[in-house]
Scaffold this motif. Structure first.
Motif, PDB file in Angstrom:
ATOM      1  N   LEU A  38      17.668  12.179   2.055  1.00  0.00           N
ATOM      2  CA  LEU A  38      18.721  13.183   1.858  1.00  0.00           C
ATOM      3  C   LEU A  38      20.111  12.577   1.663  1.00  0.00           C
ATOM      4  CD1 LEU A  38      17.609  16.104   4.211  1.00  0.00           C
ATOM      5  CD2 LEU A  38      17.452  15.940   1.711  1.00  0.00           C
ATOM      6  N   PRO A  39      20.486  11.520   2.379  1.00  0.00           N
ATOM      7  CA  PRO A  39      21.797  10.921   2.113  1.00  0.00           C
ATOM      8  C   PRO A  39      21.935  10.411   0.672  1.00  0.00           C
ATOM      9  CG  PRO A  39      20.998  10.188   4.249  1.00  0.00           C
ATOM     10  CD  PRO A  39      19.867  10.928   3.577  1.00  0.00           C
ATOM     11  N   LYS A  40      20.834   9.940   0.089  1.00  0.00           N
ATOM     12  CA  LYS A  40      20.857   9.494  -1.305  1.00  0.00           C
ATOM     13  C   LYS A  40      21.151  10.682  -2.233  1.00  0.00           C
ATOM     14  CE  LYS A  40      17.219   7.206  -2.605  1.00  0.00           C
ATOM     15  NZ  LYS A  40      15.931   6.768  -3.154  1.00  0.00           N
ATOM     16  N   ALA A  41      20.540  11.820  -1.958  1.00  0.00           N
ATOM     17  CA  ALA A  41      20.773  13.020  -2.759  1.00  0.00           C
ATOM     18  C   ALA A  41      22.211  13.493  -2.595  1.00  0.00           C
ATOM     19  CB  ALA A  41      19.802  14.131  -2.352  1.00  0.00           C
ATOM     20  N   ASP A  42      22.685  13.489  -1.352  1.00  0.00           N
ATOM     21  CA  ASP A  42      24.070  13.921  -1.111  1.00  0.00           C
ATOM     22  C   ASP A  42      25.067  12.979  -1.780  1.00  0.00           C
ATOM     23  OD1 ASP A  42      26.035  15.712   0.123  1.00  0.00           O
ATOM     24  OD2 ASP A  42      26.555  13.924   1.313  1.00  0.00           O
TER      25      ASP A  42
ATOM     26  N   ALA B  43      17.028  19.767  -1.752  1.00  0.00           N
ATOM     27  CA  ALA B  43      17.698  18.631  -2.380  1.00  0.00           C
ATOM     28  C   ALA B  43      17.036  18.288  -3.709  1.00  0.00           C
ATOM     29  CB  ALA B  43      17.687  17.423  -1.443  1.00  0.00           C
ATOM     30  N   GLN B  44      15.707  18.284  -3.715  1.00  0.00           N
ATOM     31  CA  GLN B  44      14.990  18.009  -4.960  1.00  0.00           C
ATOM     32  C   GLN B  44      15.342  19.053  -6.023  1.00  0.00           C
ATOM     33  OE1 GLN B  44      11.020  18.180  -3.342  1.00  0.00           O
ATOM     34  NE2 GLN B  44      10.815  15.930  -3.326  1.00  0.00           N
ATOM     35  N   SER B  45      15.316  20.310  -5.631  1.00  0.00           N
ATOM     36  CA  SER B  45      15.624  21.400  -6.568  1.00  0.00           C
ATOM     37  C   SER B  45      17.061  21.302  -7.071  1.00  0.00           C
ATOM     38  CB  SER B  45      15.411  22.761  -5.902  1.00  0.00           C
ATOM     39  OG  SER B  45      14.058  22.935  -5.583  1.00  0.00           O
ATOM     40  N   ALA B  46      17.969  21.011  -6.161  1.00  0.00           N
ATOM     41  CA  ALA B  46      19.380  20.908  -6.554  1.00  0.00           C
ATOM     42  C   ALA B  46      19.576  19.821  -7.598  1.00  0.00           C
ATOM     43  CB  ALA B  46      20.244  20.626  -5.323  1.00  0.00           C
ATOM     44  N   LEU B  47      18.968  18.678  -7.382  1.00  0.00           N
ATOM     45  CA  LEU B  47      19.102  17.575  -8.348  1.00  0.00           C
ATOM     46  C   LEU B  47      18.477  17.923  -9.692  1.00  0.00           C
ATOM     47  CD1 LEU B  47      18.403  14.597  -5.951  1.00  0.00           C
ATOM     48  CD2 LEU B  47      20.573  15.095  -7.114  1.00  0.00           C
ATOM     49  N   VAL B  48      17.326  18.576  -9.650  1.00  0.00           N
ATOM     50  CA  VAL B  48      16.664  18.969 -10.900  1.00  0.00           C
ATOM     51  C   VAL B  48      17.509  19.986 -11.657  1.00  0.00           C
ATOM     52  CG1 VAL B  48      14.673  20.196 -11.873  1.00  0.00           C
ATOM     53  CG2 VAL B  48      14.337  18.413 -10.157  1.00  0.00           C
ATOM     54  N   VAL B  49      17.973  21.012 -10.969  1.00  0.00           N
ATOM     55  CA  VAL B  49      18.743  22.069 -11.622  1.00  0.00           C
ATOM     56  C   VAL B  49      20.037  21.516 -12.221  1.00  0.00           C
ATOM     57  CG1 VAL B  49      20.056  24.200 -11.222  1.00  0.00           C
ATOM     58  CG2 VAL B  49      17.755  23.962 -10.307  1.00  0.00           C
TER      59      VAL B  49
END
Length: 179
Positions: free
Chosen positions: A72-76, A139-145
């Motif tokens: 999650l920190p990587k996504a953030d 987080a996965q969805s946010a990055l994809v969208v």
């Protein structure tokens, strides 16, 4: 005298009179050895505003890169970086002056990009605020969208198609990925 001869004589008289008179205004001289400096400055501002954001899209982690809570920190961090680049893009586009003809179509391009990037900036800000409470799937969805929205964005017009901008953009190193 037939009609053709009269026309030829009249044309010859007019030509001889015109040749013997001095012009009332000097012919325009071309002092411009290159593009308008306002256009050059506009293109520089436009490309600087957008180039880092365009590159950032390609750096976003993929859905498979965020597999556990530890990711999650990587996504953030990716969304935080994108947020900063979007803020820079919006700020830079807001500072661009309006261009005069024939490049005035650039103003509509900037308005369209501003609307799109402001909307995306709002999305990214919201994703970052909610992500700590929603977990890996969010987080996965946010990055994809966000990635899809940015990659799929096709403006109705491109800056390089505006008269006077294309050649200037080709000469500017910051414009290589910006269209």
């Amino acid at each position: 005298m037939n009609v053709l001869r009269r026309v030829a004589v009249a044309a010859a008289c007019c030509a001889s009179v015109a040749c013997g008179t001095a012009p009332t205004q000097p012919p325009p001289t071309s002092t411009s050895s290159g593009p308008d400096q306002t256009v050059v400055s506009w293109v520089a501002g436009y490309c600087v505003a957008l180039k880092d954001m365009v590159v950032e899209v390609y750096k976003l982690p993929k859905e498979s890169d965020i597999a556990t809570e530890a990711d999650l920190p990587k996504a953030d961090a990716a969304l935080q970086s994108l947020q900063a680049k979007l803020q820079t893009a919006v700020s830079g586009l807001e500072k661009l002056p309006q261009l005069s003809p024939p490049a005035q179509d650039a103003d509509a391009i900037v308005a369209d990009r501003l609307a799109t990037y402001r909307k995306l900036l709002g999305q990214v800000t919201e994703y970052r605020a909610v992500m700590p409470h929603k977990g890996v799937r969010y987080a996965q969805s946010a990055l994809v969208v966000v990635g899809v929205d940015l990659a799929a964005y096709k403006p109705p017009h491109w800056a390089h198609d505006v008269p006077g901008l294309g050649e200037v953009m080709k000469a500017n190193e910051d414009c290589k990925l910006v269209v």
